[in-house]
Design a protein around this motif. Structure first.
Motif, mmCIF file in Angstrom:
data_model
loop_
_atom_site.group_PDB
_atom_site.id
_atom_site.type_symbol
_atom_site.label_atom_id
_atom_site.label_comp_id
_atom_site.label_asym_id
_atom_site.label_seq_id
_atom_site.Cartn_x
_atom_site.Cartn_y
_atom_site.Cartn_z
ATOM 1 N N GLY A 32 0.801 -1.210 0.000
ATOM 2 C CA GLY A 32 0.000 0.000 0.000
ATOM 3 C C GLY A 32 0.837 1.265 0.000
ATOM 4 O O GLY A 32 2.049 1.230 0.128
ATOM 5 N N PRO A 33 0.207 2.442 -0.154
ATOM 6 C CA PRO A 33 0.929 3.704 -0.175
ATOM 7 C C PRO A 33 1.546 4.038 1.178
ATOM 8 O O PRO A 33 1.020 3.662 2.215
ATOM 9 C CB PRO A 33 -0.158 4.722 -0.554
ATOM 10 N N ARG A 34 2.677 4.747 1.140
ATOM 11 C CA ARG A 34 3.357 5.166 2.357
ATOM 12 C C ARG A 34 2.716 6.448 2.873
ATOM 13 O O ARG A 34 3.012 7.547 2.421
ATOM 14 C CB ARG A 34 4.838 5.399 2.064
ATOM 15 N N LEU A 35 1.808 6.310 3.831
ATOM 16 C CA LEU A 35 1.095 7.478 4.345
ATOM 17 C C LEU A 35 1.988 8.360 5.202
ATOM 18 O O LEU A 35 1.717 9.547 5.382
ATOM 19 C CB LEU A 35 -0.120 7.019 5.181
ATOM 20 N N SER A 48 6.048 12.099 -6.934
ATOM 21 C CA SER A 48 6.610 11.139 -7.886
ATOM 22 C C SER A 48 6.573 9.729 -7.333
ATOM 23 O O SER A 48 6.160 8.782 -8.021
ATOM 24 C CB SER A 48 8.055 11.526 -8.231
ATOM 25 N N ARG A 49 7.030 9.555 -6.103
ATOM 26 C CA ARG A 49 7.063 8.214 -5.507
ATOM 27 C C ARG A 49 5.657 7.628 -5.389
ATOM 28 O O ARG A 49 5.428 6.471 -5.740
ATOM 29 C CB ARG A 49 7.731 8.270 -4.126
ATOM 30 N N GLN A 50 4.714 8.447 -4.896
ATOM 31 C CA GLN A 50 3.356 7.934 -4.720
ATOM 32 C C GLN A 50 2.729 7.563 -6.061
ATOM 33 O O GLN A 50 2.046 6.543 -6.187
ATOM 34 C CB GLN A 50 2.468 8.969 -4.010
ATOM 35 N N SER A 51 2.968 8.386 -7.095
ATOM 36 C CA SER A 51 2.347 8.145 -8.400
ATOM 37 C C SER A 51 2.986 6.980 -9.136
ATOM 38 O O SER A 51 2.292 6.139 -9.721
ATOM 39 C CB SER A 51 2.444 9.409 -9.265
ATOM 40 N N LEU A 52 4.324 6.915 -9.123
ATOM 41 C CA LEU A 52 5.021 5.870 -9.878
ATOM 42 C C LEU A 52 4.878 4.498 -9.244
ATOM 43 O O LEU A 52 4.868 3.480 -9.940
ATOM 44 C CB LEU A 52 6.506 6.233 -10.012
ATOM 45 N N GLU A 53 4.777 4.456 -7.903
ATOM 46 C CA GLU A 53 4.718 3.174 -7.205
ATOM 47 C C GLU A 53 3.296 2.661 -7.022
ATOM 48 O O GLU A 53 3.092 1.525 -6.610
ATOM 49 C CB GLU A 53 5.404 3.301 -5.839
ATOM 50 N N GLY A 67 -0.478 1.231 -7.716
ATOM 51 C CA GLY A 67 -1.058 0.243 -8.619
ATOM 52 C C GLY A 67 -2.105 0.872 -9.526
ATOM 53 O O GLY A 67 -2.442 2.056 -9.404
ATOM 54 N N ASP A 68 -2.622 0.060 -10.446
ATOM 55 C CA ASP A 68 -3.596 0.565 -11.421
ATOM 56 C C ASP A 68 -4.899 1.009 -10.767
ATOM 57 O O ASP A 68 -5.650 1.802 -11.340
ATOM 58 C CB ASP A 68 -3.893 -0.517 -12.463
ATOM 59 N N GLU A 69 -5.175 0.497 -9.576
ATOM 60 C CA GLU A 69 -6.435 0.838 -8.906
ATOM 61 C C GLU A 69 -6.389 2.218 -8.247
ATOM 62 O O GLU A 69 -7.422 2.752 -7.826
ATOM 63 C CB GLU A 69 -6.782 -0.227 -7.862
ATOM 64 N N VAL A 70 -5.200 2.809 -8.159
ATOM 65 C CA VAL A 70 -5.047 4.116 -7.504
ATOM 66 C C VAL A 70 -5.307 5.226 -8.509
ATOM 67 O O VAL A 70 -4.823 5.188 -9.643
ATOM 68 C CB VAL A 70 -3.634 4.252 -6.900
ATOM 69 N N SER A 74 -6.882 5.875 -1.716
ATOM 70 C CA SER A 74 -6.284 5.520 -3.009
ATOM 71 C C SER A 74 -6.405 6.634 -4.042
ATOM 72 O O SER A 74 -6.655 6.400 -5.234
ATOM 73 C CB SER A 74 -6.909 4.227 -3.568
ATOM 74 N N VAL A 75 -6.209 7.872 -3.594
ATOM 75 C CA VAL A 75 -6.172 9.027 -4.491
ATOM 76 C C VAL A 75 -4.870 9.783 -4.222
ATOM 77 O O VAL A 75 -4.628 10.237 -3.098
ATOM 78 C CB VAL A 75 -7.381 9.965 -4.278
ATOM 79 N N VAL A 76 -4.024 9.908 -5.241
ATOM 80 C CA VAL A 76 -2.752 10.626 -5.108
ATOM 81 C C VAL A 76 -2.956 12.076 -5.532
ATOM 82 O O VAL A 76 -3.270 12.362 -6.688
ATOM 83 C CB VAL A 76 -1.651 9.978 -5.971
ATOM 84 N N LEU A 77 -2.777 12.993 -4.580
ATOM 85 C CA LEU A 77 -2.851 14.426 -4.849
ATOM 86 C C LEU A 77 -1.448 15.032 -4.849
ATOM 87 O O LEU A 77 -0.489 14.397 -4.414
ATOM 88 C CB LEU A 77 -3.721 15.120 -3.801
#
Length: 461
Positions: free
Chosen positions: A84-87, A97-102, A104-107, A420-423
């Motif tokens: 999962g994402p590193r909160l 960059s890290r959150q977006s590139l790492e 998954g497709d569901e994010v 699961s939303v990257v802002l």
């Protein structure tokens, strides 16, 4: 021959015979095993043998000579918490960059800086790949020249002339990306401890790259028409920077466009201070009408222009370029050889094919219309929940927006990430840390209603 020698010779013959028989027995065992499996599955023996080979190649089974195939050791499974994402990651220049590139497709990724894969010219890319597959052996397997594919450089020179920039093909060097172009220029132009000016806010990877080069970074507030000229002049006088990195077309993250008046004043100040300017022009093809270019006014004297096709064509086809003064090119070639050796010829061939056959022109024309529509739709969805665009104009990818008073964009981004939303929170772009109420939205990645539901929930929390 003595009796002892005869015994030794006999022993060697027996040992050799035994080894041969062992190998023969193993082969028979494998043949029988393959036959049995092939018969039970109703496939050929060659299919079974290839399946074993592929399983061995991927590490699922291991081959032991003279014994057979065995299951490999169990791989350690990653825990869901690791996937999962590193909160808890600090909101620094690499956060988005890290959150977006790492992810998954569901994010969902309204904070990322690129187009969705579905918006890219997939059919044209596949045609270009088929053309590349028919190329000669050298194009498919050899290094490219350090300066880059001559026909592509000639075409880029003609494209730049359309923006009023006179650059001979010999002044253009191909790179793997826009990021590599800036990295090479930093290696060439600055030493650790040198001062570099950036906009505030600016593309967050400028911060990360300059930090990697151990530069002292100073920021100047950005306005809807370009950098604040009075504060720019003050920064020149106080810090004596070697370099200024900026977007003069469609600015990242604000979407602002440099005005001709600001451009002329900027160049005059830079000339007086002996300042070199790197003009990042990777969003040029998103424009409806060309904005002023510093490289056009300056004639590639102290302004260096870079570009890339990652944003408009494919992030997988890594191809960018540097247009620089003639007397810089030889040293830049040496740096390129030292850091990446040859160029990526296959990527350059693909880009050339798409530019020459008209596919790229048709793609970007449709893309501008689609982005303008997405810009209007995203703005219309944000305003009712209290998120206000800083400026509104129809071109480009980005909306730079302010949150209601009292809200912190980094905290909103962390809460949205749990859904699961990257802002993209503002202070990732701001060296001074004065953009805590801002978010950057990629309008091409903002069509999903779940984004706005998560935003409202994060803001309410």
């Amino acid at each position: 021959m003595t009796e002892l020698a005869l015994e030794a010779d006999a022993a060697r013959t027996f040992a050799a015979t035994t080894l041969v028989e062992t190998v023969m027995a193993t082969i028979r065992q494998r043949i029988e095993g393959s036959r049995a499996l092939a018969k039970s599955m109703r496939v050929s023996k060659s299919t079974v043998v290839e399946a074993y080979d592929r399983l061995a190649a991927e590490g699922t089974i291991r081959s032991r000579p003279g014994s057979g195939f065995y299951a490999a050791g169990q791989r350690q499974r990653r825990q869901l918490a690791e996937i999962g994402p590193r909160l808890d990651r600090e909101v620094d220049p690499l956060w988005v960059s890290r959150q977006s590139l790492e992810a998954g497709d569901e994010v969902l990724k309204p904070g990322c800086g690129w187009l969705p894969a579905a918006w890219m010219p997939q059919a044209a890319l596949r045609r270009a790949l088929r053309t590349a597959a028919r190329a000669d052996d050298v194009a498919l397997a050899d290094y490219g020249t350090p300066l880059g594919l001559p026909p592509l450089r000639q075409l880029l020179a003609r494209r730049m002339a359309g923006h009023g920039i006179e650059a001979a093909p010999e002044q253009i060097m191909l790179t793997e990306s826009g990021t590599q172009a800036i990295d090479l220029l930093c290696r060439f132009l600055i030493e650790p401890g040198d001062t570099v000016l950036v906009d505030d806010p600016c593309y967050f990877n400028f911060h990360a790259l300059l930090r990697a080069h151990r530069a002292k970074v100073v920021s100047v507030p950005y306005t809807p028409s370009g950098p604040d000229i009075d504060l720019f002049a003050a920064a020149l006088a106080e810090h004596r920077p070697r370099l200024y990195i900026t977007n003069s077309g469609i600015h990242n993250p604000t979407g602002a466009i440099l005005s001709p008046v600001t451009a002329h004043r900027l160049l005059k100040l830079s000339d007086q201070a002996d300042l070199t300017i790197v003009e990042d022009d990777i969003f040029a093809d998103f424009e409806h009408s060309p904005a002023p270019r510093l490289a056009a006014f300056d004639g590639l004297n102290r302004v260096v222009q870079i570009g890339s096709f990652s944003k408009t064509l494919s992030a997988s086809v890594r191809c960018g370029f540097i247009a620089a003064p003639r007397d810089w090119i030889e040293q830049l070639i040496d740096l390129k050889i030292a850091t990446t050796f040859g160029g990526g010829r296959l990527a350059a061939e693909l880009v050339l094919t798409l530019l020459k056959d008209g596919s790229y022109r048709k793609h970007v024309e449709a893309l501008r219309i689609r982005l303008a529509r997405a810009m209007a739709e995203t703005s219309a969805r944000l305003k009712p929940i209290g998120i206000t665009p800083w400026i509104e104009q129809p071109a480009g990818l980005f909306l730079w927006c302010s949150l209601p008073e009292g809200l912190d964009a980094a905290e909103v981004a962390r809460r949205a990430l749990a859904d699961s939303v990257v802002l993209a929170p503002g202070n990732a772009f701001s060296l001074s840390g004065t953009a805590s109420r801002f978010l950057r939205f990629n309008v091409a990645q903002s069509a999903d209603e779940r984004i706005f539901t998560a935003l409202e929930a994060a803001m309410s929390a």
